[in-house]
Scaffold this motif. Structure first.
Motif, PDB file in Angstrom:
ATOM      1  N   LEU A   1      -8.484  -8.487  -3.141  1.00 51.51           N
ATOM      2  CA  LEU A   1      -7.766  -7.167  -3.653  1.00 51.51           C
ATOM      3  C   LEU A   1      -8.819  -6.661  -4.603  1.00 51.51           C
ATOM      4  CD1 LEU A   1      -5.055  -6.064  -4.059  1.00 51.51           C
ATOM      5  CD2 LEU A   1      -4.904  -7.489  -6.368  1.00 51.51           C
TER       6      LEU A   1
ATOM      7  N   LYS B   1     -10.049   3.764  -6.647  1.00 52.65           N
ATOM      8  CA  LYS B   1      -9.966   4.790  -7.439  1.00 52.65           C
ATOM      9  C   LYS B   1     -10.205   6.258  -6.513  1.00 52.65           C
ATOM     10  CE  LYS B   1     -13.161   6.813 -10.355  1.00 52.65           C
ATOM     11  NZ  LYS B   1     -13.763   6.809 -11.351  1.00 52.65           N
TER      12      LYS B   1
ATOM     13  N   LEU C   1      -9.433  -2.840  -6.870  1.00 54.75           N
ATOM     14  CA  LEU C   1      -8.935  -1.438  -7.514  1.00 54.75           C
ATOM     15  C   LEU C   1      -9.639  -0.456  -6.827  1.00 54.75           C
ATOM     16  CD1 LEU C   1      -7.171  -0.017  -9.769  1.00 54.75           C
ATOM     17  CD2 LEU C   1      -9.268  -0.203 -11.402  1.00 54.75           C
TER      18      LEU C   1
ATOM     19  N   ASP D   1      -1.426   2.770 -10.624  1.00 50.64           N
ATOM     20  CA  ASP D   1      -0.325   2.356  -9.886  1.00 50.64           C
ATOM     21  C   ASP D   1      -0.415   1.000  -9.780  1.00 50.64           C
ATOM     22  OD1 ASP D   1       1.741   2.202  -8.351  1.00 50.64           O
ATOM     23  OD2 ASP D   1       1.237   3.668  -6.845  1.00 50.64           O
TER      24      ASP D   1
ATOM     25  N   THR E   1       0.825  -1.140  -0.183  1.00 50.11           N
ATOM     26  CA  THR E   1      -0.060  -0.184   0.067  1.00 50.11           C
ATOM     27  C   THR E   1       0.982   1.226  -0.028  1.00 50.11           C
ATOM     28  OG1 THR E   1      -1.545  -1.215   1.311  1.00 50.11           O
ATOM     29  CG2 THR E   1      -1.952   1.150   1.233  1.00 50.11           C
TER      30      THR E   1
ATOM     31  N   GLU F   1     -13.513   0.453  -7.147  1.00 51.40           N
ATOM     32  CA  GLU F   1     -14.076   0.601  -8.836  1.00 51.40           C
ATOM     33  C   GLU F   1     -13.952  -0.979  -9.084  1.00 51.40           C
ATOM     34  OE1 GLU F   1     -13.268   3.621 -11.712  1.00 51.40           O
ATOM     35  OE2 GLU F   1     -11.342   2.428 -11.934  1.00 51.40           O
TER      36      GLU F   1
ATOM     37  N   HIS G   1     -10.898  -7.370  -7.965  1.00 48.52           N
ATOM     38  CA  HIS G   1     -10.088  -8.382  -8.649  1.00 48.52           C
ATOM     39  C   HIS G   1     -10.114  -9.820  -8.264  1.00 48.52           C
ATOM     40  CE1 HIS G   1      -8.198  -5.208 -10.626  1.00 48.52           C
ATOM     41  NE2 HIS G   1      -7.373  -4.515  -9.591  1.00 48.52           N
TER      42      HIS G   1
ATOM     43  N   THR H   1      -8.061  11.375 -11.915  1.00 46.14           N
ATOM     44  CA  THR H   1      -7.831  10.372 -10.873  1.00 46.14           C
ATOM     45  C   THR H   1      -6.563   9.419 -10.834  1.00 46.14           C
ATOM     46  OG1 THR H   1      -8.730   8.842 -12.355  1.00 46.14           O
ATOM     47  CG2 THR H   1     -10.410  10.231 -11.112  1.00 46.14           C
ATOM     48  N   ILE H   2      -6.431   8.852  -9.781  1.00 49.65           N
ATOM     49  CA  ILE H   2      -5.396   7.940  -9.753  1.00 49.65           C
ATOM     50  C   ILE H   2      -6.126   6.781  -8.789  1.00 49.65           C
ATOM     51  CG2 ILE H   2      -4.635   9.023  -7.358  1.00 49.65           C
ATOM     52  CD1 ILE H   2      -1.659   8.060  -8.330  1.00 49.65           C
ATOM     53  N   ALA H   3      -5.471   5.463  -9.392  1.00 50.62           N
ATOM     54  CA  ALA H   3      -6.087   4.186  -8.916  1.00 50.62           C
ATOM     55  C   ALA H   3      -5.084   3.392  -8.526  1.00 50.62           C
ATOM     56  CB  ALA H   3      -7.090   3.599  -9.878  1.00 50.62           C
ATOM     57  N   ALA H   4      -5.174   2.533  -7.699  1.00 51.44           N
ATOM     58  CA  ALA H   4      -4.252   1.392  -7.105  1.00 51.44           C
ATOM     59  C   ALA H   4      -4.719   0.187  -6.555  1.00 51.44           C
ATOM     60  CB  ALA H   4      -3.153   2.214  -6.012  1.00 51.44           C
ATOM     61  N   ASP H   5      -4.144  -0.869  -6.872  1.00 51.68           N
ATOM     62  CA  ASP H   5      -4.773  -2.018  -6.060  1.00 51.68           C
ATOM     63  C   ASP H   5      -4.278  -2.040  -4.672  1.00 51.68           C
ATOM     64  OD1 ASP H   5      -5.710  -2.880  -8.602  1.00 51.68           O
ATOM     65  OD2 ASP H   5      -3.722  -3.529  -9.350  1.00 51.68           O
TER      66      ASP H   5
ATOM     67  N   GLU I   1     -10.197  12.940 -18.900  1.00 55.09           N
ATOM     68  CA  GLU I   1      -9.913  12.411 -17.404  1.00 55.09           C
ATOM     69  C   GLU I   1      -8.516  11.754 -17.273  1.00 55.09           C
ATOM     70  OE1 GLU I   1     -12.482   9.923 -15.294  1.00 55.09           O
ATOM     71  OE2 GLU I   1     -10.932   9.083 -14.052  1.00 55.09           O
ATOM     72  N   ILE I   2      -7.431  12.117 -16.831  1.00 55.87           N
ATOM     73  CA  ILE I   2      -6.224  11.512 -16.557  1.00 55.87           C
ATOM     74  C   ILE I   2      -6.257  10.470 -15.503  1.00 55.87           C
ATOM     75  CG2 ILE I   2      -3.899  11.447 -16.213  1.00 55.87           C
ATOM     76  CD1 ILE I   2      -3.875  13.215 -18.581  1.00 55.87           C
TER      77      ILE I   2
ATOM     78  N   TYR J   1      -5.477  -4.181  -0.842  1.00 55.45           N
ATOM     79  CA  TYR J   1      -5.723  -5.326  -0.219  1.00 55.45           C
ATOM     80  C   TYR J   1      -6.788  -4.970   0.969  1.00 55.45           C
ATOM     81  CZ  TYR J   1      -2.260  -7.953  -2.610  1.00 55.45           C
ATOM     82  OH  TYR J   1      -1.669  -8.455  -3.662  1.00 55.45           O
TER      83      TYR J   1
ATOM     84  N   VAL K   1      -4.162   7.705 -13.374  1.00 52.87           N
ATOM     85  CA  VAL K   1      -2.958   7.092 -13.272  1.00 52.87           C
ATOM     86  C   VAL K   1      -3.373   5.848 -12.830  1.00 52.87           C
ATOM     87  CG1 VAL K   1      -0.714   7.281 -12.129  1.00 52.87           C
ATOM     88  CG2 VAL K   1      -1.928   9.408 -12.981  1.00 52.87           C
TER      89      VAL K   1
ATOM     90  N   THR L   1       0.260  -1.617  -7.658  1.00 49.34           N
ATOM     91  CA  THR L   1       0.908  -1.844  -6.497  1.00 49.34           C
ATOM     92  C   THR L   1       0.788  -3.414  -6.231  1.00 49.34           C
ATOM     93  OG1 THR L   1      -1.311  -1.305  -5.895  1.00 49.34           O
ATOM     94  CG2 THR L   1       0.426   0.364  -5.455  1.00 49.34           C
TER      95      THR L   1
END
Lengths: 99, 204
Positions: free
Chosen positions: A64, A68, A66, B161, A28, A40, A43, A85-89, B156-157, A91, B159, B163
């Motif tokens: 897990l 946002k 995603l 990541d 994280t 969002e 997984h 936006t930014i998104a990450a996976d 919309e951008i 847990y 990103v 991870t």
């Protein structure tokens, strides 16, 4: 009621990333800790990387997602448009419902 | 920064701390019999067999075959298997995201250098650099401009990541005016960087 037992959260749920800093192999990113996001995508379940990194089997497996985030919610000084936006996976054990 | 992609090492360079650490761990694992030096070199060769030309072929196929494209996005593993690519275990799962007129994806791994190796091969130096990894999450539009990519403010951008257990592959938009191009001509327009989301394929 949640639709199934594997996932505690549903798509669209607002969540908060836990703001703690344990030692070890953490997936994280620190810039997202304590930030509000939205589920969002679900997984699936995967072996826990925090335990795998210690040479253990990585159990229990972890759900897990995603997640946002609005850039403006992540960086106070974000100078791009509102809808970036930014998104990450992330847990499940790193998330709690936002309220 | 984006322009130093093809770094040439014409000077003798001493390995840095991380490289020494990698070498020490690798040698220990070989000594302990966890894997052999042959296994290691075979795996390296295997991973270098894949190159961005593979990714470009997949993009071109998706541009000309709508059913393949839908399948590629919804079930990348089976779509790719149908044209001879194996993704998933023991490699991480793959997710395909599609650039549209409303959303522009960019991929990064802020924690290390996770990358869709099964379709693009090893990542470029800039992708692994601390500079890209730290700046693209904070100021993606500025980084895109350094790559020569201007994205409209009403797009919309997003990103991504990477991870954890997914690797993200960007399906770029087909350039306008390429209706008469065949699959091979289309593939030639698709660069490695466009499948990471930092550039956009252009009609020549």
């Amino acid at each position: 009621m949640r639709e199934n037992k594997i996932f505690k959260f549903n798509v669209g749920d607002e969540v908060l990333v836990l703001d703690h800093d344990p030692p070890g192999h953490i997936r994280t990113p620190s810039y997202l800790r304590g930030k509000k996001g939205i589920i969002e995508f679900k997984h699936g379940i995967f072996r826990d990387p925090e335990k795998l990194a210690l040479g253990k089997p990585g159990l229990p497996k972890r759900a897990l997602y995603l997640v946002k985030f609005k850039q403006k919610d992540v960086w106070d000084s974000y100078n791009g448009p509102e809808n970036d936006t930014i998104a990450a996976d992330i847990y499940e054990h790193w998330l709690k419902l936002y309220n | 920064m984006p322009h130093d992609h093809e770094k040439t090492y014409d000077e003798i360079r001493l390995p840095d701390e991380m490289e020494l650490l990698e070498r020490a761990i690798r040698e220990l694992l070989i000594e302990k019999g966890i894997f052999s030096a042959d296994d290691f070199s075979r795996q390296m060769q295997e991973s270098e067999k894949i190159s961005p030309a593979d990714g470009a072929k997949i993009v071109a196929r998706a541009w000309v075959d709508k059913n393949f494209k839908i399948n590629l996005i919804q079930n990348p593993k089976s779509a790719l298997a149908s044209i001879g690519y194996k993704v998933g275990a023991p490699e991480p799962n793959l997710a395909v995201v599609e650039q549209t007129k409303k959303i522009h994806y960019i991929v990064v791994c802020t924690l290390c250098s996770c990358y869709p190796r099964s379709l693009l091969g090893p990542p470029p130096e800039w992708y692994k650099s601390l500079e890209y990894r730290s700046r693209v999450v904070i100021n993606p539009r500025e980084v895109l401009e350094e790559f020569g990519t201007k994205v409209d403010n009403n797009v919309e951008i997003k990103v991504l990541d990477s991870t954890a257990d997914l690797r993200y592959f960007v399906l770029p938009q087909r350039p306008e005016g390429t209706e008469n191009y065949n699959e091979a001509e289309l593939a030639a327009l698709v660069s490695r960087d466009s499948m990471v989301g930092v550039t956009v394929p252009q009609k020549p």
